[in-house]
Design an enzyme around this catalytic site. Sequence first.
Site, mmCIF file in Angstrom:
data_model
loop_
_atom_site.group_PDB
_atom_site.id
_atom_site.type_symbol
_atom_site.label_atom_id
_atom_site.label_comp_id
_atom_site.label_asym_id
_atom_site.label_seq_id
_atom_site.Cartn_x
_atom_site.Cartn_y
_atom_site.Cartn_z
ATOM 1 N N ALA A 230 12.839 -31.193 3.004
ATOM 2 C CA ALA A 230 11.413 -31.504 2.883
ATOM 3 C C ALA A 230 11.305 -32.966 2.454
ATOM 4 O O ALA A 230 11.340 -33.289 1.273
ATOM 5 C CB ALA A 230 10.752 -30.579 1.862
ATOM 6 N N ASP A 410 14.635 -35.216 -0.964
ATOM 7 C CA ASP A 410 14.419 -33.829 -0.565
ATOM 8 C C ASP A 410 13.576 -33.132 -1.634
ATOM 9 O O ASP A 410 14.055 -32.861 -2.745
ATOM 10 C CB ASP A 410 15.774 -33.128 -0.410
ATOM 11 C CG ASP A 410 15.653 -31.748 0.221
ATOM 12 O OD1 ASP A 410 14.529 -31.202 0.242
ATOM 13 O OD2 ASP A 410 16.678 -31.222 0.691
ATOM 14 N N HIS A 411 12.324 -32.840 -1.279
ATOM 15 C CA HIS A 411 11.385 -32.282 -2.266
ATOM 16 C C HIS A 411 11.733 -30.851 -2.663
ATOM 17 O O HIS A 411 11.126 -30.295 -3.592
ATOM 18 C CB HIS A 411 9.964 -32.328 -1.712
ATOM 19 C CG HIS A 411 8.909 -32.520 -2.765
ATOM 20 N ND1 HIS A 411 9.202 -32.705 -4.092
ATOM 21 C CD2 HIS A 411 7.555 -32.555 -2.682
ATOM 22 C CE1 HIS A 411 8.085 -32.838 -4.781
ATOM 23 N NE2 HIS A 411 7.067 -32.741 -3.952
ATOM 24 N N ARG A 412 12.710 -30.239 -1.997
ATOM 25 C CA ARG A 412 13.136 -28.904 -2.415
ATOM 26 C C ARG A 412 13.821 -28.951 -3.775
ATOM 27 O O ARG A 412 13.748 -27.993 -4.559
ATOM 28 C CB ARG A 412 14.095 -28.304 -1.383
ATOM 29 C CG ARG A 412 13.510 -28.054 -0.013
ATOM 30 C CD ARG A 412 14.567 -27.520 0.929
ATOM 31 N NE ARG A 412 15.695 -28.435 1.072
ATOM 32 C CZ ARG A 412 16.872 -28.118 1.620
ATOM 33 N NH1 ARG A 412 17.064 -26.877 2.071
ATOM 34 N NH2 ARG A 412 17.833 -29.008 1.723
#
Length: 439
Positions: A230, A410-412
């Site tokens: 993400a 990575d927004h995860r």
Amino acid sequence: MARFELKLPKMGESVAEATITSWLKEVGDTVELDEAVVEIATDKVDSEVPSEVEGTLIEILFQKDDVVAVGDVIAVIETEGEDAGEVKTEATKEVSEEKTTEVAAVEQTIEKAVEIKNTPISKNSESGKFYSPLVRNIAQKENVSMEELESISGSGKDGRVTKEDILSFLENRSNSPKTTSKILQPAKNVEKTVAKVAPVSVNGEDEVIEMSRMGKLIAKHMVDSVQTSAHVQSFIEIDVTNIVKWRSKVKDAFFKREGEKLTFTPILMHAVASTIKKYPLINIALNGDTIIKKKNINLGMAAALPDGNLIVPVIKNADQLNLVGMTKSVNDLAVRARNNQLKPDEIQGGTYTVTNVGSFGSVMGTPIINQPQVAILALGAIRKVPAVIETPEGDFIGIRQKMFVSHSYDHRVVNGALGGMFIKTLKETLEAWDVNQDF
């Protein structure tokens, strides 16, 4: 006269096979010690295989585009000296015996797999796809059916399924065994739908250019990364006036003492490594639902190749290097990357990547994460801009040297606070540069 068997050398822990791309010598040619004989390509890097002896090339066992396993004999070189021939004969016998034992062991493994799985994996599928012995062996051991093997998108030459492709498939299957087959089938339909909805028309004046092997790999990795992570970006502007002044003052003395050109890249890379040390949760990888916190800080440095492709050599343990060491590493890897002289191990193991989009005049960019990492930093061009300068006597307008850095993460696993604080700390480090310091 003695016969020397030239074998495909080991090229890294994860590299099991390579494709012959070009023979630099023909049968009958004289070969010098350490002279390149053949060019090969792997999923990681293109390379050359040098000769370990002097002599004459008398036999070529694989042709261009053939896939060769590590350790296989690819050519025979005739050398002078009877003693060498006797030693080679004995060594060949030992190797032959070892290979016979290994082949027997593999055959036993395959026989056991066949007992478990009634339908064996053939060399070529009904659709015409070719599967290497290594891939077929893994498929047999893990009970992968031909239908499942057919559904795997190959990243190798001509879409061949590589060891990494099938291992990635097995990992995803183990994480969601019940839904894997359901997910894969619609994916094939999507590809077909896209092909029908957006056909590309070609007329007589258009030039059709086939993508290079590396171009295909890069394209696949980029699409896979966007579909996996993400992506979120944070941007910040950094005043690097002090760094510009300091470099201009010391670059000649630096070159005289160290024999290396001091560019802005190693200065910025050194600051990035020290910032990662303060924010170790940027230096991680995501494996399913598990976060792997990397102990070593291995900086990937995206470098442009003459053919327009990109490669990412890795500076291992970058946080342990001073500015001189970082400069030498950056310059060495950049030169060898452009000359196609990198070793497979030198482009593996990266934990964080930096790309210098400013070298092409770009002010900023939104780079795609280099999997399985979770972040990548883009360095923009340094520009002279008017800026408000705050002083105890008041504010005034002055000319400053500034640049943007773009942080994709990575927004995860990396939230906005961590991604933003990382580049804020990098900004503070660079803006506090001492113009009077030594190197």
